[in-house]
Design a protein around this motif. Structure first.
Motif, PDB file in Angstrom:
ATOM      1  N   ILE A  12       0.830  -1.172  -0.187  1.00  0.00           N
ATOM      2  CA  ILE A  12       0.189  -0.073   0.087  1.00  0.00           C
ATOM      3  C   ILE A  12       0.798   1.082   0.050  1.00  0.00           C
ATOM      4  CG2 ILE A  12      -1.777   1.315   1.536  1.00  0.00           C
ATOM      5  CD1 ILE A  12      -2.777  -1.316   2.242  1.00  0.00           C
ATOM      6  N   PRO A  17      -3.763   2.660  -1.928  1.00  0.00           N
ATOM      7  CA  PRO A  17      -4.821   1.950  -1.366  1.00  0.00           C
ATOM      8  C   PRO A  17      -5.260   0.628  -2.233  1.00  0.00           C
ATOM      9  CG  PRO A  17      -5.261   4.124  -0.758  1.00  0.00           C
ATOM     10  CD  PRO A  17      -4.139   4.179  -1.852  1.00  0.00           C
ATOM     11  N   TYR A  23      -7.753  -7.137  -0.716  1.00  0.00           N
ATOM     12  CA  TYR A  23      -7.284  -7.362   0.540  1.00  0.00           C
ATOM     13  C   TYR A  23      -7.775  -8.899   0.975  1.00  0.00           C
ATOM     14  CZ  TYR A  23      -7.113  -7.097   5.764  1.00  0.00           C
ATOM     15  OH  TYR A  23      -6.946  -7.387   7.131  1.00  0.00           O
ATOM     16  N   MET A 174     -12.008   1.483   0.331  1.00  0.00           N
ATOM     17  CA  MET A 174     -10.632   1.063   0.072  1.00  0.00           C
ATOM     18  C   MET A 174      -9.980   0.777   1.549  1.00  0.00           C
ATOM     19  SD  MET A 174     -10.767   1.246  -3.219  1.00  0.00           S
ATOM     20  CE  MET A 174      -8.891   1.566  -4.073  1.00  0.00           C
ATOM     21  N   ILE A 175      -8.728   0.072   1.382  1.00  0.00           N
ATOM     22  CA  ILE A 175      -7.695  -0.026   2.509  1.00  0.00           C
ATOM     23  C   ILE A 175      -6.726   0.676   2.307  1.00  0.00           C
ATOM     24  CG2 ILE A 175      -6.653  -1.865   3.926  1.00  0.00           C
ATOM     25  CD1 ILE A 175      -9.210  -3.626   3.391  1.00  0.00           C
ATOM     26  N   GLY A 176      -6.358   1.466   3.162  1.00  0.00           N
ATOM     27  CA  GLY A 176      -5.027   2.291   3.181  1.00  0.00           C
ATOM     28  C   GLY A 176      -4.269   1.887   4.498  1.00  0.00           C
ATOM     29  N   PRO A 182      -3.202  -1.111   8.387  1.00  0.00           N
ATOM     30  CA  PRO A 182      -4.156  -1.399   7.433  1.00  0.00           C
ATOM     31  C   PRO A 182      -5.395  -0.347   8.004  1.00  0.00           C
ATOM     32  CG  PRO A 182      -3.579  -3.369   7.570  1.00  0.00           C
ATOM     33  CD  PRO A 182      -2.862  -2.862   8.598  1.00  0.00           C
TER      34      PRO A 182
END
Length: 353
Positions: A12, A17, A23, A174-176, A182
């Motif tokens: 990331i 992201p 993920y 989203m995953i940042g 995370p």
């Protein structure tokens, strides 16, 4: 921080992201640190227990449902008896045991198990013993033949994407990173053709989930059934139309934060059965709850027959299993069942009430 969390943080940090689907795929299937690559998830010693592990009656009744449909469709001389994501092989073993007395069924059946994990394939082979079977990597590899198929808690493990309704469009969840770990965030608002119809039944701030892999898999299954005949029974937890955040993590039979321990918890999401039924067209579909299906197929009667040979703790465990499979406060209504069958019908046993 888990080993996989460190890998994801570096990814990331370098490229930005990632989607919830990316993920989930990494957490479940990373070749070195993925959940299914590193552990035995099933049963009391694992992180969750599926219906076939709870009671043999689940597989017996679904197997007999498939066998009855096979008879109703003229008992084709060769057909594919398949399962998607067979776990430890318990469900298919119960199906084969229950259908031994159906004349011609085993002689005509060609068992195909769709399983990508070499470790799980070994467990399944052990559970099936000497019964002939072949393993496939994808549903698309299933033979062009009448198809009688089971998918129990398969679609819930497919990676999902999550979208938050905006004023006039959608923002992808989203995953940042937050402090190197995370964390959830949102992408920019945009229009999305696949969710245009959901603007009518959602409000700003609500979440809708899409499962990109589910539709193509169901389409492969339905095309075979439409062309050659057969029946698919999909049993999973979820509902008729996606709404809300259903991403969840299980560790040691307890719910956990999905971002807390990447690679060390099972990640799943509720199945959108409306989307599966749509992908199954032009096949016919029927939809009910797990509890209603099992009871219509005769679970209460089967449970009483098995109970006659039990006593004490074994009897109590057996009755608890029956209750867990069918009661509304347990798995009875949370888990749903979708039947996919030829357009001309009729609906299979258990769905014709």
């Amino acid at each position: 921080m888990t080993a996989l969390a460190g890998i994801l943080a570096r990814r990331i940090g370098a490229t930005g992201p990632i989607t919830v689907a990316d993920y989930m795929a990494e957490c479940l299937l990373h070749p070195e640190h993925g959940y299914y690559s590193t552990r035995e998830p099933f049963g009391a010693a694992g992180d969750f227990t599926t219906a076939p592990e709870i009671s043999q009656m689940f597989g017996e009744l679904l197997g007999l449902c498939l066998a009855q449909a096979w008879l109703d469709q003229g008992a084709p001389a060769r057909f594919t008896l398949a399962e998607l994501g067979p776990g430890r092989g318990t469900l298919m073993a119960d199906v084969l045991r229950a259908t031994r007395g159906v004349p011609g069924f085993h002689a005509a059946a060609q068992v195909r198990l769709v399983e990508a994990s070499p470790r799980l394939r070994t467990l399944q082979r052990q559970r099936l013993g000497n019964h002939p079977a072949e393993w496939l990597d994808r549903a698309a590899d299933l033979p062009e033949a009448p198809l009688f198929l089971l998918a129990n808690e398969f679609f819930d493990a497919l990676p999902i994407r999550q979208f938050v309704r905006g004023l006039s469009g959608w923002r992808e969840r989203m995953i940042g990173l937050d402090g190197g770990r995370p964390a959830f965030g949102l992408g920019p608002e945009t229009g999305l053709a696949s969710l245009e119809h959901r603007l009518k039944d959602t409000q700003p701030g609500e979440i809708v989930e899409l499962c990109p892999a589910a539709g193509p898999i169901m389409a492969e299954i339905a095309r075979r059934i439409d062309t050659h005949g057969g029946l698919a029974l999909v049993v999973d937890y979820g509902g008729w139309r996606s709404l809300g955040d259903t991403l969840q993590a299980l560790r040691s039979h307890q719910f956990d934060d999905p971002l807390a321990a990447p690679g060390e918890a099972d990640l799943t999401a509720h199945v959108d059965f409306e989307a599966l039924a749509t992908a199954a067209r032009p096949c016919a579909t029927a939809f009910t709850t797990q509890g209603a299906l099992l009871l219509r197929l005769g679970l209460a009667e089967r449970a009483e027959r098995l109970a006659r040979a039990l006593e004490g703790e074994a009897l109590a465990s057996h009755r608890a299993a029956s209750h867990r499979l069918t009661d509304a406060a347990e798995m009875g209504t949370l888990f749903k069942a979708l039947a996919v069958f030829p357009p001309q019908g009729p609906a299979p046993a258990g769905f014709d009430a």
